[in-house]
Design a protein around this motif. Structure first.
Motif, PDB file in Angstrom:
ATOM      1  N   MET A 277       0.835  -1.215   0.000  1.00  0.00           N
ATOM      2  CA  MET A 277       0.000   0.000   0.000  1.00  0.00           C
ATOM      3  C   MET A 277       0.854   1.243   0.000  1.00  0.00           C
ATOM      4  O   MET A 277       0.520   2.240  -0.638  1.00  0.00           O
ATOM      5  CB  MET A 277      -0.915  -0.013   1.226  1.00  0.00           C
ATOM      6  N   ILE A 278       1.985   1.212   0.721  1.00  0.00           N
ATOM      7  CA  ILE A 278       2.872   2.369   0.773  1.00  0.00           C
ATOM      8  C   ILE A 278       3.475   2.611  -0.589  1.00  0.00           C
ATOM      9  O   ILE A 278       3.490   3.739  -1.100  1.00  0.00           O
ATOM     10  CB  ILE A 278       3.962   2.156   1.824  1.00  0.00           C
ATOM     11  N   ILE A 279       3.990   1.517  -1.199  1.00  0.00           N
ATOM     12  CA  ILE A 279       4.601   1.660  -2.520  1.00  0.00           C
ATOM     13  C   ILE A 279       3.573   2.121  -3.527  1.00  0.00           C
ATOM     14  O   ILE A 279       3.845   2.954  -4.407  1.00  0.00           O
ATOM     15  CB  ILE A 279       5.236   0.326  -2.968  1.00  0.00           C
ATOM     16  N   HIS A 280       2.337   1.590  -3.413  1.00  0.00           N
ATOM     17  CA  HIS A 280       1.271   1.983  -4.321  1.00  0.00           C
ATOM     18  C   HIS A 280       0.937   3.463  -4.188  1.00  0.00           C
ATOM     19  O   HIS A 280       0.678   4.149  -5.165  1.00  0.00           O
ATOM     20  CB  HIS A 280       0.034   1.118  -4.044  1.00  0.00           C
ATOM     21  N   SER A 281       0.945   3.978  -2.959  1.00  0.00           N
ATOM     22  CA  SER A 281       0.660   5.408  -2.748  1.00  0.00           C
ATOM     23  C   SER A 281       1.754   6.280  -3.340  1.00  0.00           C
ATOM     24  O   SER A 281       1.478   7.338  -3.895  1.00  0.00           O
ATOM     25  CB  SER A 281       0.529   5.691  -1.247  1.00  0.00           C
ATOM     26  N   ILE A 282       2.996   5.805  -3.240  1.00  0.00           N
ATOM     27  CA  ILE A 282       4.093   6.604  -3.787  1.00  0.00           C
ATOM     28  C   ILE A 282       4.073   6.590  -5.302  1.00  0.00           C
ATOM     29  O   ILE A 282       4.324   7.598  -5.960  1.00  0.00           O
ATOM     30  CB  ILE A 282       5.436   6.079  -3.258  1.00  0.00           C
ATOM     31  N   LEU A 283       3.748   5.414  -5.875  1.00  0.00           N
ATOM     32  CA  LEU A 283       3.739   5.303  -7.335  1.00  0.00           C
ATOM     33  C   LEU A 283       2.637   6.121  -7.970  1.00  0.00           C
ATOM     34  O   LEU A 283       2.661   6.354  -9.183  1.00  0.00           O
ATOM     35  CB  LEU A 283       3.601   3.834  -7.749  1.00  0.00           C
ATOM     36  N   LYS A 284       1.610   6.523  -7.206  1.00  0.00           N
ATOM     37  CA  LYS A 284       0.550   7.368  -7.771  1.00  0.00           C
ATOM     38  C   LYS A 284       1.084   8.741  -8.159  1.00  0.00           C
ATOM     39  O   LYS A 284       0.500   9.424  -8.998  1.00  0.00           O
ATOM     40  CB  LYS A 284      -0.585   7.518  -6.759  1.00  0.00           C
ATOM     41  N   LEU A 285       2.184   9.171  -7.534  1.00  0.00           N
ATOM     42  CA  LEU A 285       2.757  10.485  -7.840  1.00  0.00           C
ATOM     43  C   LEU A 285       3.491  10.442  -9.150  1.00  0.00           C
ATOM     44  O   LEU A 285       3.947   9.394  -9.620  1.00  0.00           O
ATOM     45  CB  LEU A 285       3.721  10.913  -6.736  1.00  0.00           C
ATOM     46  N   HIS A 286       3.615  11.608  -9.758  1.00  0.00           N
ATOM     47  CA  HIS A 286       4.388  11.738 -10.993  1.00  0.00           C
ATOM     48  C   HIS A 286       5.856  11.527 -10.659  1.00  0.00           C
ATOM     49  O   HIS A 286       6.321  11.945  -9.589  1.00  0.00           O
ATOM     50  CB  HIS A 286       4.162  13.136 -11.593  1.00  0.00           C
ATOM     51  N   PRO A 287       6.633  10.923 -11.544  1.00  0.00           N
ATOM     52  CA  PRO A 287       8.057  10.705 -11.225  1.00  0.00           C
ATOM     53  C   PRO A 287       8.806  11.977 -10.905  1.00  0.00           C
ATOM     54  O   PRO A 287       9.727  11.987 -10.099  1.00  0.00           O
ATOM     55  CB  PRO A 287       8.589  10.043 -12.502  1.00  0.00           C
ATOM     56  N   LYS A 288       8.447  13.091 -11.557  1.00  0.00           N
ATOM     57  CA  LYS A 288       9.146  14.353 -11.289  1.00  0.00           C
ATOM     58  C   LYS A 288       8.766  14.957  -9.938  1.00  0.00           C
ATOM     59  O   LYS A 288       9.420  15.873  -9.466  1.00  0.00           O
ATOM     60  CB  LYS A 288       8.854  15.375 -12.392  1.00  0.00           C
ATOM     61  N   GLN A 289       7.675  14.447  -9.338  1.00  0.00           N
ATOM     62  CA  GLN A 289       7.219  14.999  -8.075  1.00  0.00           C
ATOM     63  C   GLN A 289       7.679  14.180  -6.869  1.00  0.00           C
ATOM     64  O   GLN A 289       7.521  14.618  -5.734  1.00  0.00           O
ATOM     65  CB  GLN A 289       5.686  15.085  -8.041  1.00  0.00           C
ATOM     66  N   ILE A 290       8.235  13.006  -7.111  1.00  0.00           N
ATOM     67  CA  ILE A 290       8.594  12.136  -5.990  1.00  0.00           C
ATOM     68  C   ILE A 290       9.745  12.725  -5.204  1.00  0.00           C
ATOM     69  O   ILE A 290       9.674  12.905  -3.984  1.00  0.00           O
ATOM     70  CB  ILE A 290       8.947  10.720  -6.504  1.00  0.00           C
TER      71      ILE A 290
ATOM     72  N   MET B 272       6.863   1.572   8.834  1.00  0.00           N
ATOM     73  CA  MET B 272       6.703   0.380   8.021  1.00  0.00           C
ATOM     74  C   MET B 272       7.513   0.481   6.732  1.00  0.00           C
ATOM     75  O   MET B 272       8.129  -0.492   6.286  1.00  0.00           O
ATOM     76  CB  MET B 272       5.219   0.154   7.701  1.00  0.00           C
ATOM     77  N   PHE B 273       7.564   1.671   6.160  1.00  0.00           N
ATOM     78  CA  PHE B 273       8.360   1.870   4.952  1.00  0.00           C
ATOM     79  C   PHE B 273       9.837   1.637   5.243  1.00  0.00           C
ATOM     80  O   PHE B 273      10.555   0.987   4.462  1.00  0.00           O
ATOM     81  CB  PHE B 273       8.143   3.287   4.411  1.00  0.00           C
ATOM     82  N   GLY B 274      10.300   2.146   6.390  1.00  0.00           N
ATOM     83  CA  GLY B 274      11.700   1.923   6.751  1.00  0.00           C
ATOM     84  C   GLY B 274      11.996   0.456   6.996  1.00  0.00           C
ATOM     85  O   GLY B 274      13.048  -0.061   6.578  1.00  0.00           O
ATOM     86  N   ILE B 275      11.070  -0.254   7.660  1.00  0.00           N
ATOM     87  CA  ILE B 275      11.282  -1.682   7.917  1.00  0.00           C
ATOM     88  C   ILE B 275      11.307  -2.468   6.614  1.00  0.00           C
ATOM     89  O   ILE B 275      12.145  -3.359   6.407  1.00  0.00           O
ATOM     90  CB  ILE B 275      10.195  -2.212   8.861  1.00  0.00           C
ATOM     91  N   VAL B 276      10.368  -2.151   5.694  1.00  0.00           N
ATOM     92  CA  VAL B 276      10.311  -2.845   4.410  1.00  0.00           C
ATOM     93  C   VAL B 276      11.584  -2.610   3.611  1.00  0.00           C
ATOM     94  O   VAL B 276      12.163  -3.538   3.037  1.00  0.00           O
ATOM     95  CB  VAL B 276       9.067  -2.397   3.623  1.00  0.00           C
ATOM     96  N   VAL B 277      12.037  -1.367   3.581  1.00  0.00           N
ATOM     97  CA  VAL B 277      13.259  -1.076   2.836  1.00  0.00           C
ATOM     98  C   VAL B 277      14.455  -1.786   3.444  1.00  0.00           C
ATOM     99  O   VAL B 277      15.309  -2.353   2.737  1.00  0.00           O
ATOM    100  CB  VAL B 277      13.484   0.454   2.776  1.00  0.00           C
ATOM    101  N   ALA B 278      14.555  -1.770   4.796  1.00  0.00           N
ATOM    102  CA  ALA B 278      15.667  -2.465   5.446  1.00  0.00           C
ATOM    103  C   ALA B 278      15.618  -3.962   5.183  1.00  0.00           C
ATOM    104  O   ALA B 278      16.652  -4.603   4.923  1.00  0.00           O
ATOM    105  CB  ALA B 278      15.627  -2.182   6.952  1.00  0.00           C
ATOM    106  N   ASN B 279      14.405  -4.551   5.254  1.00  0.00           N
ATOM    107  CA  ASN B 279      14.263  -5.978   4.983  1.00  0.00           C
ATOM    108  C   ASN B 279      14.664  -6.298   3.552  1.00  0.00           C
ATOM    109  O   ASN B 279      15.326  -7.312   3.294  1.00  0.00           O
ATOM    110  CB  ASN B 279      12.813  -6.400   5.247  1.00  0.00           C
ATOM    111  N   TYR B 280      14.307  -5.416   2.619  1.00  0.00           N
ATOM    112  CA  TYR B 280      14.681  -5.638   1.209  1.00  0.00           C
ATOM    113  C   TYR B 280      16.193  -5.578   1.053  1.00  0.00           C
ATOM    114  O   TYR B 280      16.790  -6.408   0.370  1.00  0.00           O
ATOM    115  CB  TYR B 280      13.996  -4.582   0.353  1.00  0.00           C
ATOM    116  N   LEU B 281      16.831  -4.572   1.685  1.00  0.00           N
ATOM    117  CA  LEU B 281      18.285  -4.441   1.560  1.00  0.00           C
ATOM    118  C   LEU B 281      19.011  -5.621   2.192  1.00  0.00           C
ATOM    119  O   LEU B 281      20.008  -6.126   1.649  1.00  0.00           O
ATOM    120  CB  LEU B 281      18.745  -3.134   2.207  1.00  0.00           C
TER     121      LEU B 281
END
Length: 255
Positions: A1-14, A81-90
């Motif tokens: 859901m977090i990634i989905h919310s971020i992807l809704k933004l335009h790439p130039k706005q992220i 949750m975003f920080g935990i997900v990113v850390a788990n991915y790394l």
């Protein structure tokens, strides 16, 4: 859901929106209006204002703006949750390898956190005090120089005033010299008048003395000539006539 919310933004706005959020010290609070009249929420045309104090952070290094960015989209737990997900991915993809430096960091980071929380305020107060002392000394030096310059300006104005007084003094001296010249001129005129008057008085006295002497000698000459012309017969006749006149006057007197 977090990634989905971020992807809704335009790439130039992220990227701008992740860096700039709406806080007291956030630069986006001072953004200019977009040329097309649209929203300037994440516009890159901004002018930055340097804050006197740093912005708030969480966990010692994560800016508060990053958490505020997630709040309206994911809620309060979203940033964590975003920080935990990113850390788990790394960690799972071994992008960040947990070698000996990782475990060293695990011991250093708590020490830095404790040093920051325990020693940081006191050190910050000490440094702020030093900075305040330096600023006060510079301000005092500036005020001292300002007072010196003000005294120089005051003395310059006093010198100008005195110079104007010298002009008035020169005018007064010229008037005094003119008055002295006038007094000397009148004194010399009076001396000339007295000298001429003395000479005229001398001539008058000389004339009167000469006339008196001439009159005296003229009277004496006339008396002498008259006495010489009187004979005894004329004297006897004149005496008899005088006695007759006296008798006549005596007879006329009332008895």
């Amino acid at each position: 859901m977090i990634i989905h919310s971020i992807l809704k933004l335009h790439p130039k706005q992220i990227t701008p929106c992740l860096i700039m959020s709406h806080t007291v010290t956030c630069p986006t609070r001072y953004q200019q209006s977009a040329p097309d009249g649209g929203s300037s929420k994440c516009s890159s045309e901004t002018y930055l204002k340097r804050a006197e104090k740093p912005g708030k952070v969480r966990m010692g290094f994560i800016p508060e703006e990053w958490f505020l960015f997630f709040h309206p989209k994911t809620g309060v737990t979203g940033p964590y949750m975003f920080g935990i997900v990113v850390a788990n991915y790394l960690f799972s993809k071994e992008i960040y390898v947990m070698e000996h430096e990782y475990y060293t960091a695990l011991s250093i980071i708590p020490m830095l956190y404790l040093a920051n929380t325990k020693l940081g305020p006191g050190l910050a107060k000490m440094l702020d005090k030093d900075i305040d002392d330096l600023a006060n000394s510079l301000e005092k030096r500036r005020e001292d120089e300002k007072s010196v310059f003000e005294n120089v300006i005051k003395e310059s104005k006093t010198a100008q005033w005195r110079a104007e007084g010298q002009k008035l003094l020169m005018v007064a001296k010229k008037e005094n010299v003119a008055m002295q010249l006038e007094a000397i001129y009148r004194e010399r005129c009076m001396q000339l008048f007295l000298a001429v008057k003395g000479r005229m008085d001398y001539q008058v006295k000389l004339y009167r003395a000469s006339a008196r002497i001439q009159q005296k000698w003229m009277v004496q000459w006339i008396i002498q000539n008259v006495m010489k012309s009187i004979t005894p017969e004329f004297e006897q006749a004149y005496l008899s006539k005088a006695i007759g006149d006296i008798a006549t006057i005596a007879n006329r007197a009332p008895k």
